[in-house]
Design an enzyme around this catalytic site. Structure first.
Site, PDB file in Angstrom:
ATOM      1  CD  GLU A 165      30.895  38.018  34.785  1.00 37.81           C
ATOM      2  OE1 GLU A 165      30.671  37.760  35.980  1.00 37.81           O
ATOM      3  OE2 GLU A 165      32.001  38.393  34.375  1.00 37.81           O
ATOM      4  CD  GLU A 352      33.183  42.302  33.384  1.00 44.82           C
ATOM      5  OE1 GLU A 352      33.797  41.523  34.154  1.00 44.82           O
ATOM      6  OE2 GLU A 352      32.011  42.666  33.583  1.00 44.82           O
TER       7      GLU A 352
HETATM    8  C1  JJW Z   1      32.965  33.448  40.903  1.00 48.07           C
HETATM    9  C2  JJW Z   1      32.850  32.919  44.469  1.00 48.07           C
HETATM   10  C3  JJW Z   1      32.924  29.399  45.305  1.00 48.07           C
HETATM   11  C4  JJW Z   1      33.490  40.638  37.842  1.00 48.07           C
HETATM   12  C5  JJW Z   1      32.786  33.752  42.241  1.00 48.07           C
HETATM   13  C6  JJW Z   1      32.830  35.054  42.673  1.00 48.07           C
HETATM   14  C7  JJW Z   1      32.489  31.666  45.194  1.00 48.07           C
HETATM   15  C8  JJW Z   1      33.682  28.279  44.677  1.00 48.07           C
HETATM   16  C9  JJW Z   1      34.771  39.986  38.209  1.00 48.07           C
HETATM   17  N1  JJW Z   1      32.959  40.277  36.544  1.00 48.07           N
HETATM   18  O1  JJW Z   1      33.433  42.611  39.142  1.00 48.07           O
HETATM   19  C10 JJW Z   1      33.226  34.424  40.002  1.00 48.07           C
HETATM   20  N2  JJW Z   1      34.321  38.632  38.495  1.00 48.07           N
HETATM   21  O2  JJW Z   1      31.097  42.830  37.932  1.00 48.07           O
HETATM   22  C11 JJW Z   1      31.755  41.067  36.502  1.00 48.07           C
HETATM   23  N3  JJW Z   1      34.139  37.714  37.570  1.00 48.07           N
HETATM   24  O3  JJW Z   1      32.572  32.730  43.110  1.00 48.07           O
HETATM   25  C12 JJW Z   1      32.119  42.385  37.122  1.00 48.07           C
HETATM   26  N4  JJW Z   1      33.726  36.614  38.155  1.00 48.07           N
HETATM   27  O4  JJW Z   1      33.165  30.569  44.647  1.00 48.07           O
HETATM   28  C13 JJW Z   1      33.427  42.088  37.867  1.00 48.07           C
HETATM   29  C14 JJW Z   1      33.096  36.055  41.765  1.00 48.07           C
HETATM   30  C15 JJW Z   1      33.299  35.754  40.421  1.00 48.07           C
HETATM   31  C16 JJW Z   1      33.635  36.791  39.467  1.00 48.07           C
HETATM   32  C17 JJW Z   1      33.990  38.090  39.699  1.00 48.07           C
END
Ligand code: JJW
Length: 445
Positions: A165, A352
């Site tokens: 990611e 995932e």
């Molecule tokens: C965006 C937060 C502001 C994980 C995000 C925070 C702030 C508008 C799950 N995928 O734990 C996306 N996950 O390590 C990888 N996917 O913004 C693996 N995306 O927003 C899992 C978190 C995520 C997020 C978390």
């Protein structure tokens, strides 16, 4: 009705080093940006850190026993760069590599294929001190680190992922600032994005030069994007958002170009970093598969207040998980079919997919997570449907094997198939884990 998956379909579960290992300063491990960030006041839910997490560093044997019991064909985990290079570069720390050698050996001995992610967000802090991914030096250090890991594990690990990611790394870490290193500058985020892409390409090149037999790819987080209306502003916003989320990394890797319209949009706003001659060729090294992480879908409207993309997601009233992410299984089908078409039959691994819910251990000591079971059931139905329509999806990893440290949200969000009691480190297979085991044994459901 029975849904059968293709022979040899790779059924797995995924984790990441900082989210499960703990042992944050053992055996010579250096500080990572997540060690630093999580210890700053107010950065994570309840001040939670990965100091101990699931203590997987000491309990990996027990965790592999559970994987065996579940019948997992494959296990995706990441390597902590700062265990191998405590200072980011220089001399490797043999004790750090020892841990991953043991882990890989035990997995293979148990008939479980290791899938290794090189970078799942825990940059050595020493490299952040020189600017992190915004400094091209970090790219060179990443390639040294990748080579070192390939030398030690390259002949044993069949599946490699350079980055997890990178969109989240660049934009949540350097624009929103909600993740380490907590920077809030869009221009820095675009530079970080570019350097992550170059580092991916150089690592793939190193992998090929070393003549390794495994497969290598990259994991991108993607959502299918739908405009909320068919007016011009919303459809244009949806296109911009899709180029941002779904194409900013995929197009350079798979086509050797940034998406043209959004590139111009960013150039008009003087946000684009210098792109050195040859970079796009490096980035677009052929890869063996595309890893996709998908949890939800994006229903997009125009929004002038959301600079610089001027687009926002909307709540469309669907049921949500504990992450506040709307459940829309058809979205995963749509995403897979879009990728199959856009990148002409590319091999896809779902690296995932999963859901956070507020699990409780009941009076019998059981976790009856029918909500998660249902989520997985519905999303897997859609993966099956996409395969039926000709998409080349060869594997699926549930996120996550264990409840773990969910970054800024700490231990407040549970994604595991296995419940973890953080006080005792007891593991309990949830109902969804038993169900998933049956799916694996039957190669379908
Ligand atoms: C965006 C937060 C502001 C994980 C995000 C925070 C702030 C508008 C799950 N995928 O734990 C996306 N996950 O390590 C990888 N996917 O913004 C693996 N995306 O927003 C899992 C978190 C995520 C997020 C978390």
């Amino acid at each position: 009705m029975r849904l059968n998956f293709p022979d040899n379909f790779l059924w797995g579960a995924a984790t990441a080093s900082y989210q499960i290992e703990g042992a944050y300063r053992e055996d010579g491990k250096g500080e990572s940006i997540w060690d630093r960030f999580s210890h700053l006041p107010g950065k994570t839910f309840g001040g939670d850190t990965g100091d101990v997490a699931c203590d997987h560093y000491h309990r990996f044997d027990e965790d592999i026993e559970i994987m065996k019991r579940m019948g997992l064909k494959t296990y995706r985990f990441s390597i902590s760069w700062s265990r191998i290079f405590p200072n980011g570069g220089g001399k490797p720390n043999p004790k750090g590599m020892e841990f991953y050698k043991k882990l890989v050996a035990r997995l293979i001995g148990s008939g479980i294929k290791p899938a290794v992610t090189l970078y799942h967000w825990d940059l050595p802090q020493k490299l952040q001190d020189i600017g992190g991914w915004a400094n091209r030096e970090t790219v060179n250090h990443f390639v040294e680190y990748a080579r070192c890991v390939f030398e030690n594990l390259g002949d044993q690990v069949p599946i490699w992922i350079t980055h997890n990611e990178p969109w989240v790394v660049a934009f949540i870490g350097n624009w929103h600032g909600r993740h380490a290193p907590g920077i809030t500058d869009f221009k820095t985020a675009l530079l970080v994005a570019h350097n992550l892409l170059v580092s991916h390409g150089l690592a793939v090149k190193a992998f090929r030069e070393m003549g390794l037999k495994g497969e290598i790819g990259i994991t991108l987080n993607m959502n299918p994007v739908y405009p909320v209306s068919n007016n011009d502003k919303d459809t244009a916003a949806a296109k911009r958002f899709s180029e941002f989320l779904n194409k900013w990394f995929a197009e350079p890797v798979l086509k050797g170009t940034y998406p043209a319209d959004l590139l111009k949009w960013f150039m008009d706003r003087e946000l684009v970093p210098e792109i050195i001659d040859g970079d796009m060729d490096i980035i677009s090294q052929p890869i063996d598969f595309l890893g996709i992480n998908n949890y939800y879908s994006s229903f997009i409207r125009h929004n002038d207040n959301n600079w610089p993309i001027c687009a926002s997601g909307t709540d469309t009233g669907k049921d949500k998980t504990e992450m506040e992410w709307e459940i829309y299984p058809e979205g995963l089908h749509d995403l897979i079919m879009y990728l199959d078409k856009e990148y002409s039959g590319i091999k896809i691994i779902i690296t995932e997919n999963g859901a956070a819910f507020n699990d409780i251990v009941n009076y019998e000591g059981k976790v009856e997570d029918d909500n998660r079971l249902n989520y997985l059931y519905k999303y897997l139905e859609q993966v099956h449907r996409a395969i039926g329509e000709g998409a080349n999806v060869t594997g699926y990893y549930a996120w996550s094997l264990l409840d773990n440290f969910e970054w800024g949200l700490g231990f407040s969000k549970r994604f595991g198939l296995i419940y973890v009691d953080y006080k005792t480190q007891e593991r309990i297979m949830k109902k969804s884990a038993y169900w998933y085991s049956d799916v694996i044994r039957n190669n379908g459901f």
